[in-house]
Scaffold this active site. Structure first.
Site, PDB file in Angstrom:
ATOM      1  CB  THR A  43       5.945   0.154   3.604  1.00 23.64           C
ATOM      2  OG1 THR A  43       6.363   1.255   4.393  1.00 23.64           O
ATOM      3  CG2 THR A  43       6.486  -1.139   4.141  1.00 23.64           C
ATOM      4  CD1 TRP A  93       5.632   1.572  -5.734  1.00 19.98           C
ATOM      5  CD2 TRP A  93       6.586   3.382  -4.804  1.00 19.98           C
ATOM      6  NE1 TRP A  93       6.280   2.269  -6.718  1.00 19.98           N
ATOM      7  CE2 TRP A  93       6.874   3.369  -6.169  1.00 19.98           C
ATOM      8  CE3 TRP A  93       7.068   4.422  -4.013  1.00 19.98           C
ATOM      9  CZ2 TRP A  93       7.631   4.378  -6.773  1.00 19.98           C
ATOM     10  CZ3 TRP A  93       7.815   5.430  -4.611  1.00 19.98           C
ATOM     11  CH2 TRP A  93       8.092   5.408  -5.965  1.00 19.98           C
ATOM     12  CG  HIS A 146       6.783   0.302  10.088  1.00 20.52           C
ATOM     13  ND1 HIS A 146       7.127   0.626   8.802  1.00 20.52           N
ATOM     14  CD2 HIS A 146       5.420   0.264  10.117  1.00 20.52           C
ATOM     15  CE1 HIS A 146       6.032   0.779   8.082  1.00 20.52           C
ATOM     16  NE2 HIS A 146       4.981   0.555   8.842  1.00 20.52           N
ATOM     17  NE  ARG A 175       7.176  10.156   0.768  1.00 18.97           N
ATOM     18  CZ  ARG A 175       5.864  10.140   0.658  1.00 18.97           C
ATOM     19  NH1 ARG A 175       5.151   9.391   1.497  1.00 18.97           N
ATOM     20  NH2 ARG A 175       5.241  10.836  -0.264  1.00 18.97           N
ATOM     21  CB  VAL A 214      -0.649   2.182 -13.150  1.00 19.91           C
ATOM     22  CG1 VAL A 214      -1.129   0.832 -13.641  1.00 19.91           C
ATOM     23  CG2 VAL A 214      -0.219   3.076 -14.299  1.00 19.91           C
ATOM     24  CG  MET A 215       0.406   0.311  -7.149  1.00 26.01           C
ATOM     25  SD  MET A 215       2.131   0.317  -6.567  1.00 26.01           S
ATOM     26  CE  MET A 215       1.950  -0.842  -5.255  1.00 26.01           C
ATOM     27  NE  ARG A 239      -1.138  12.069   1.391  1.00 27.55           N
ATOM     28  CZ  ARG A 239      -0.643  13.266   1.058  1.00 27.55           C
ATOM     29  NH1 ARG A 239      -1.462  14.277   0.879  1.00 27.55           N
ATOM     30  NH2 ARG A 239       0.659  13.466   0.943  1.00 27.55           N
TER      31      ARG A 239
END
Ligand code: A3P
Length: 295
Positions: A59, A61, A104, A126, A233-234, A257
């Site tokens: 989410t 991301w 959600h 996912r 990167v993020m 993570r």
């Protein structure tokens, strides 16, 4: 509203509030009913998007990808994402447009104006094995009042996750509800996208999202969004100086993570995997969706 406890075999409890057949995380405000009523009646704003997912599906991301596309700048969002589920509605009302309404919630609880077709929707899913691993780790990282005492072991958590409803009920119910909703409302602008496809070819997924929301699609801009939203990167950017780190026990950002497809292979034992494969086989027979468990 009573707090419902799902206890594992060693007494570690996951807390929720049960309403309308759904187990909501215990940090949904008040008695849930009144909050959902105010969500249903939320006023729309120009350019609103609705981002929905089962928890731990990517989410945050996706939020940042949409944020960059919406703003036409490859710059990360700052601060906490204010989810419809957990914030007093006044805070959502006070957000500047264009907003990304992140949630959600099941389709029956989303704002009415979304059902009236006034807002583009993005639903991210996912595979349920990686989602389980991510959720267990997340719950153990939180220092929020209602979760800070949870220290359940993986095997005990997985037993609950695989055999009963936890937050937002089961993965299967959530995904099924959104597939059904999309099928019953073919005219609503709903884009369903998988975490696995995003990992496999983020550039194409960014382009699809840009097309869906009507954002600019200059190749260089989309390239920049794609490279800023690669996991390494993020997660580095999001771990420095972000309010989200304040809700974790160790000061790291709990929404980042490993960011992998197939990490479940490092957690599920052969026996757990066999047991859950049987569950998946039964449940997926009714769900018209192809899932990828590895890339
Ligand atoms: P893992 O715990 O498997 O690493 P949500 O935002 O819905 O809570 O989802 C969190 C999951 O998305 C975490 O999964 C997190 O690492 C992953 N994630 C966050 N940013 C990502 C990115 N840029 N690329 C891939 N995965 C990302």
């Amino acid at each position: 509203m009573e707090i419902h406890k799902d206890e594992d075999r060693e007494g570690e409890a996951i807390l929720s509030k049960y309403y309308d057949g759904i187990k909501f995380p215990a940090n949904v405000p008040g008695n849930v009913k009144d909050h959902l009523e105010s969500v249903r009646n939320l006023k729309d704003m120009e350019g609103d998007l609705l981002l929905d997912s089962f928890p731990k599906s990517g989410t945050h991301w996706t939020f940042d990808i949409l944020y960059m596309l919406q703003n036409g700048k490859a710059e990360y969002s700052t601060g906490m994402i204010l989810a419809l589920d957990f914030e007093p509605i006044e805070k959502i009302d006070a957000l500047n447009s264009p907003r990304i309404l992140t949630t959600h919630l099941y389709p029956q609880h989303i704002p009415k104006f979304v059902k009236d077709g006034k807002c583009k929707v993005i639903y991210i899913y996912r595979n349920p094995k990686d989602t389980a691993v991510s959720m267990h780790s997340f719950l153990r990282r939180l220092n929020m009042e209602v979760f800070k005492n949870y220290n359940g072991k993986w095997e005990n958590f997985f037993e609950l996750y695989a055999t009963q409803q936890l937050h937002y009920n089961t993965w299967f119910e959530h995904v099924q509800s959104w597939l059904d909703f999309k099928k019953k409302n073919p005219d609503l602008p709903i884009l369903m996208m998988s975490y696995e496809d995003m990992k496999k070819d983020l550039r194409s997924c960014v382009q699809m999202m840009a097309q869906h929301i009507g954002a600019k699609q200059d190749p260089e801009f989309l390239d920049e969004v794609t490279s800023k939203c690669q996991f390494n990167v993020m997660s580095k950017a999001k771990n420095s100086n972000n309010e989200e780190s304040q809700i974790s026990r160790d000061g790291t950002n709990p929404f980042y993570r490993k960011g992998d497809v197939g990490d479940w292979k490092n957690r599920l034992t052969v026996a757990q995997n066999e047991m859950y494969d049987a569950v998946i086989k039964e449940k997926m027979a009714e769900i018209d969706l192809e899932m990828k468990y590895t890339l």
